[in-house]
Design an enzyme around this catalytic site. Structure first.
Site, PDB file in Angstrom:
ATOM      1  N   ASN A  46     -10.691  -3.116  -6.668  1.00  0.00           N
ATOM      2  CA  ASN A  46      -9.587  -1.964  -7.353  1.00  0.00           C
ATOM      3  C   ASN A  46     -10.448  -1.574  -8.599  1.00  0.00           C
ATOM      4  O   ASN A  46      -9.722  -0.785  -9.315  1.00  0.00           O
ATOM      5  CB  ASN A  46      -8.161  -2.561  -7.562  1.00  0.00           C
ATOM      6  CG  ASN A  46      -7.391  -2.473  -6.209  1.00  0.00           C
ATOM      7  OD1 ASN A  46      -6.323  -3.237  -5.955  1.00  0.00           O
ATOM      8  ND2 ASN A  46      -8.009  -1.612  -5.169  1.00  0.00           N
TER       9      ASN A  46
ATOM     10  N   ASP B 256       0.894  -1.255  -0.067  1.00  0.00           N
ATOM     11  CA  ASP B 256      -0.027   0.019   0.084  1.00  0.00           C
ATOM     12  C   ASP B 256       0.995   1.423  -0.115  1.00  0.00           C
ATOM     13  O   ASP B 256       1.894   1.420   0.405  1.00  0.00           O
ATOM     14  CB  ASP B 256      -0.889  -0.177   1.261  1.00  0.00           C
ATOM     15  CG  ASP B 256      -2.155   0.875   1.029  1.00  0.00           C
ATOM     16  OD1 ASP B 256      -2.339   1.392   0.053  1.00  0.00           O
ATOM     17  OD2 ASP B 256      -2.825   0.968   2.053  1.00  0.00           O
TER      18      ASP B 256
HETATM   19  C1  FPP Z   1      -1.693  -0.011  -3.692  1.00  0.00           C
HETATM   20  O1  FPP Z   1      -1.210   1.339  -3.551  1.00  0.00           O
HETATM   21  C2  FPP Z   1      -1.219  -0.618  -4.684  1.00  0.00           C
HETATM   22  C3  FPP Z   1      -1.801  -1.158  -5.796  1.00  0.00           C
HETATM   23  C4  FPP Z   1      -3.100  -1.417  -5.902  1.00  0.00           C
HETATM   24  C5  FPP Z   1      -1.144  -1.794  -6.959  1.00  0.00           C
HETATM   25  C6  FPP Z   1       0.172  -2.820  -6.605  1.00  0.00           C
HETATM   26  C7  FPP Z   1       0.848  -3.195  -7.689  1.00  0.00           C
HETATM   27  C8  FPP Z   1       2.249  -3.177  -7.938  1.00  0.00           C
HETATM   28  C9  FPP Z   1       2.969  -2.720  -6.815  1.00  0.00           C
HETATM   29  C10 FPP Z   1       2.860  -3.714  -9.048  1.00  0.00           C
HETATM   30  C11 FPP Z   1       3.106  -5.314  -9.055  1.00  0.00           C
HETATM   31  C12 FPP Z   1       3.429  -5.938 -10.280  1.00  0.00           C
HETATM   32  C13 FPP Z   1       3.220  -7.425 -10.352  1.00  0.00           C
HETATM   33  C14 FPP Z   1       3.527  -8.023 -11.426  1.00  0.00           C
HETATM   34  C15 FPP Z   1       2.723  -8.201  -9.510  1.00  0.00           C
HETATM   35  P1  FPP Z   1      -2.465   2.494  -3.588  1.00  0.00           P
HETATM   36  O2  FPP Z   1      -2.338   2.736  -5.160  1.00  0.00           O
HETATM   37  O3  FPP Z   1      -3.534   2.016  -2.770  1.00  0.00           O
HETATM   38  O4  FPP Z   1      -1.764   3.750  -2.912  1.00  0.00           O
HETATM   39  P2  FPP Z   1      -2.418   4.596  -2.101  1.00  0.00           P
HETATM   40  O5  FPP Z   1      -3.022   4.212  -1.019  1.00  0.00           O
HETATM   41  O6  FPP Z   1      -1.244   5.540  -1.662  1.00  0.00           O
HETATM   42  O7  FPP Z   1      -3.382   5.586  -3.193  1.00  0.00           O
END
Ligand code: FPP
Length: 248
Positions: free
Chosen positions: A75, A27
């Site tokens: 998501n 996160d």
């Molecule tokens: C959450 O942060 C993150 C995600 C929903 C995406 C995670 C994906 C990756 C790190 C890429 C991984 C790649 C592979 C191939 C597995 P957020 O967007 O919710 O952050 P925020 O809470 O600060 O908005």
């Protein structure tokens, strides 16, 4: 296996008492980007790099399984541009990293309902699973379009159908039956869950499997989570008294 492992030793990690299975809720990508005046997608790009580093570190340390929450069933309600970016990021990474995963003995698997994902991504997922299925170096589970409640509903439905067909007696259903019908049937339960960015929630991730998992929450945002941060999580894990409901 190099300086990274030495870092661990110097921070007093007992290599004989490591978790066998670590799960991560990655996160804070969006906030990391916002803090730098960058678009959210840059946070995801950087987050993918962090995940790769963590997988390598797990392998170096001898942690057998890493399970990462990449995209939840919830998501989809993000802006279309971000969802599309994430889908193409996953697909591009699988294509780009496959050779290295093969060399590094990574066995990749996916948990979640892959049917609504773009066809080309599904194909890449099947291809990478097939090509790495015999590897034993480190087991890497990626949750894409994963939701724990949905997983349990599917398991209940599959079990009910077996009962209906006379293949299973209702009296014979036990915890094992449920566990065997989850996406994670082959990998067992995590010993340690790490959640970055300070949120104290499970967010519909592995609700059944985390029953006795030790939870570690850090304020660090996922793109900033590095091997030193991982060491702190491992140190914290090693200080826990895991009783599994028993009295010692
Ligand atoms: C959450 O942060 C993150 C995600 C929903 C995406 C995670 C994906 C990756 C790190 C890429 C991984 C790649 C592979 C191939 C597995 P957020 O967007 O919710 O952050 P925020 O809470 O600060 O908005």
């Amino acid at each position: 296996m190099t300086a990274q492992l030495l870092t661990s030793i110097s921070t007093e990690i007992d290599l004989a008492k490591l978790p066998q299975h670590v799960a991560v809720i990655m996160d804070g990508n969006g906030r990391w980007a916002k803090q730098r005046g960058l678009p959210r997608i840059e946070g995801h790009r950087r987050g993918a790099k962090t995940l790769k580093e963590m997988l390598r570190y797990c392998k170096d340390l001898g942690i057998k399984t890493l399970t990462a929450y990449a995209f939840s069933t919830e998501n989809w309600s993000r802006p279309t541009g971000e969802v599309n970016f994430l889908m193409s990021l996953f697909e591009g990474l699988l294509r780009k990293e496959l050779k290295e995963m093969e060399e590094e003995e990574v066995c990749i698997n996916f948990i979640g309902d892959i049917s609504p994902l773009p066809q080309s991504l599904q194909q890449e997922m099947r291809h990478s699973t097939e090509r790495t299925k015999d590897n034993q170096g480190v087991f890497f589970n990626v949750a894409i379009n994963y939701g724990s409640r949905n997983e349990m509903v599917k398991a209940c439905s599959a079990i009910a159908q077996k009962v209906q067909r006379g293949e299973l007696s209702a009296d014979a259903i036990d915890e094992n039956t449920i566990a065997q019908h989850l996406y994670t049937s082959a990998s067992g339960d995590p010993d340690l869950l790490i959640r970055t960015s300070g949120e104290m929630r499970l967010s519909n991730f592995l609700l059944w499997q985390l029953a006795y998992t030790e939870i570690y929450v850090t304020d660090t945002l996922w793109p900033d989570f590095d091997t030193r941060q991982f060491d702190l999580a491992l140190q914290s894990f090693q200080q826990r008294d895991r009783r599994f409901g028993r009295v010692k």
